[in-house]
Scaffold this motif. Structure first.
Motif, mmCIF file in Angstrom:
data_model
loop_
_atom_site.group_PDB
_atom_site.id
_atom_site.type_symbol
_atom_site.label_atom_id
_atom_site.label_comp_id
_atom_site.label_asym_id
_atom_site.label_seq_id
_atom_site.Cartn_x
_atom_site.Cartn_y
_atom_site.Cartn_z
ATOM 1 N N UNK A 128 16.059 -22.248 19.786
ATOM 2 C CA UNK A 128 14.649 -22.623 19.717
ATOM 3 C C UNK A 128 13.773 -21.445 20.102
ATOM 4 N N UNK A 129 12.618 -21.398 19.473
ATOM 5 C CA UNK A 129 11.612 -20.390 19.746
ATOM 6 C C UNK A 129 10.493 -21.032 20.556
ATOM 7 N N UNK A 130 9.737 -20.224 21.270
ATOM 8 C CA UNK A 130 8.577 -20.700 21.999
ATOM 9 C C UNK A 130 7.336 -20.253 21.249
ATOM 10 N N UNK A 131 6.556 -21.218 20.771
ATOM 11 C CA UNK A 131 5.313 -20.887 20.080
ATOM 12 C C UNK A 131 4.141 -21.067 21.029
ATOM 13 N N UNK A 132 3.233 -20.096 21.025
ATOM 14 C CA UNK A 132 2.041 -20.111 21.867
ATOM 15 C C UNK A 132 0.861 -20.513 20.994
ATOM 16 N N UNK A 133 0.009 -21.386 21.518
ATOM 17 C CA UNK A 133 -1.171 -21.806 20.756
ATOM 18 C C UNK A 133 -2.317 -22.115 21.705
ATOM 19 N N UNK A 134 -3.560 -22.086 21.186
ATOM 20 C CA UNK A 134 -4.695 -22.430 22.048
ATOM 21 C C UNK A 134 -4.665 -23.913 22.368
ATOM 22 N N UNK A 135 -4.735 -24.246 23.650
ATOM 23 C CA UNK A 135 -4.742 -25.652 24.054
ATOM 24 C C UNK A 135 -6.126 -26.220 23.797
ATOM 25 N N UNK A 136 -6.153 -27.350 23.134
ATOM 26 C CA UNK A 136 -7.429 -27.978 22.808
ATOM 27 C C UNK A 136 -7.557 -29.262 23.611
ATOM 28 N N UNK A 137 -8.790 -29.605 23.922
ATOM 29 C CA UNK A 137 -9.058 -30.824 24.680
ATOM 30 C C UNK A 137 -9.271 -31.991 23.722
ATOM 31 N N UNK A 138 -8.858 -33.174 24.156
ATOM 32 C CA UNK A 138 -9.069 -34.402 23.386
ATOM 33 C C UNK A 138 -10.566 -34.603 23.169
ATOM 34 N N UNK A 139 -10.936 -34.958 21.951
ATOM 35 C CA UNK A 139 -12.340 -35.163 21.583
ATOM 36 C C UNK A 139 -12.991 -36.271 22.411
ATOM 37 N N UNK A 140 -12.204 -37.272 22.802
ATOM 38 C CA UNK A 140 -12.776 -38.414 23.528
ATOM 39 C C UNK A 140 -12.746 -38.264 25.040
ATOM 40 N N UNK A 175 7.315 -11.425 20.237
ATOM 41 C CA UNK A 175 7.560 -10.673 21.471
ATOM 42 C C UNK A 175 8.949 -10.043 21.456
ATOM 43 N N UNK A 176 8.998 -8.807 21.961
ATOM 44 C CA UNK A 176 10.260 -8.072 22.069
ATOM 45 C C UNK A 176 10.387 -7.518 23.482
ATOM 46 N N UNK A 177 11.579 -7.597 24.031
ATOM 47 C CA UNK A 177 11.844 -7.096 25.368
ATOM 48 C C UNK A 177 12.236 -5.637 25.339
ATOM 49 N N UNK A 178 12.588 -5.094 26.508
ATOM 50 C CA UNK A 178 13.037 -3.707 26.572
ATOM 51 C C UNK A 178 14.249 -3.495 25.666
ATOM 52 N N UNK A 179 14.275 -2.392 24.985
ATOM 53 C CA UNK A 179 15.390 -2.105 24.083
ATOM 54 C C UNK A 179 15.268 -2.784 22.734
ATOM 55 N N UNK A 180 14.147 -3.465 22.473
ATOM 56 C CA UNK A 180 13.924 -4.071 21.163
ATOM 57 C C UNK A 180 14.536 -5.443 20.972
ATOM 58 N N UNK A 181 15.022 -6.073 22.047
ATOM 59 C CA UNK A 181 15.623 -7.409 21.952
ATOM 60 C C UNK A 181 14.517 -8.444 21.704
ATOM 61 N N UNK A 182 14.676 -9.247 20.636
ATOM 62 C CA UNK A 182 13.680 -10.275 20.326
ATOM 63 C C UNK A 182 13.745 -11.374 21.382
ATOM 64 N N UNK A 183 12.567 -11.777 21.899
ATOM 65 C CA UNK A 183 12.503 -12.768 22.966
ATOM 66 C C UNK A 183 12.270 -14.184 22.465
ATOM 67 N N UNK A 184 12.144 -14.374 21.153
ATOM 68 C CA UNK A 184 11.934 -15.685 20.542
ATOM 69 C C UNK A 184 10.660 -16.344 21.057
ATOM 70 N N UNK A 185 9.617 -15.525 21.235
ATOM 71 C CA UNK A 185 8.289 -15.992 21.621
ATOM 72 C C UNK A 185 7.308 -15.405 20.622
ATOM 73 N N UNK A 186 6.387 -16.244 20.129
ATOM 74 C CA UNK A 186 5.392 -15.753 19.192
ATOM 75 C C UNK A 186 4.378 -16.829 18.882
#
Length: 128
Positions: A80-92, A43-54
């Motif tokens: 630190x960066x913020x990583x986005x991922x699909x949340x998975x439910x516990x199998x049990x 992710x990049x903000x206005x002006x091309x600043x990296x937002x450290x999200x991906x």
């Protein structure tokens, strides 16, 4: 509406601070690099600043996921960066999974994972 615009709206819904004018840029790592954690987009903000999200997950996969979650990943001197991922439910139990088994790759919450075992793995083959 583009996939990146839909994902930005969804990321805002889960509480990520993406200012107006933000954009998501595909990185196009090789499959081997992605398996080692390389990001698929950033992710990049206005002006091309990296937002450290991906994420290492493609935008389409995140849009198809029922729920999304984030985690902070330490990235050296930058912070630190913020990583986005699909949340998975516990199998049990169905609660949000906090880990996946290294053997069968099934998602589990910490409570259910504590008594998840594979026959013969991590135990001696005989009593001797």
């Amino acid at each position: 509406m583009k996939a990146s615009e839909r994902l930005i709206a969804r990321l805002r819904e889960i509480g990520l601070d993406l200012p107006e004018g933000s954009r998501l840029v595909r990185v196009h790592p090789s499959r081997a690099m992605r398996n080692e954690g390389a990001w698929s987009w950033s992710a990049y903000g206005p002006g091309g600043r990296e937002l450290l999200i991906g994420s290492q997950y493609p935008m389409a996969e995140l849009l198809a996921a029922e729920r999304l979650d984030t985690m902070q990943v330490v990235s050296g001197a930058v912070g630190s960066d913020t990583e986005v991922f699909p949340a998975k439910a516990c199998q049990r139990c169905g609660r949000l999974a906090s880990t996946a088994c290294r053997i069968c790759r099934v998602p589990f919450c910490a409570t259910c994972f504590s008594d998840h075992h594979h026959e013969g793995y991590g135990t001696p083959a005989s009593d001797s």
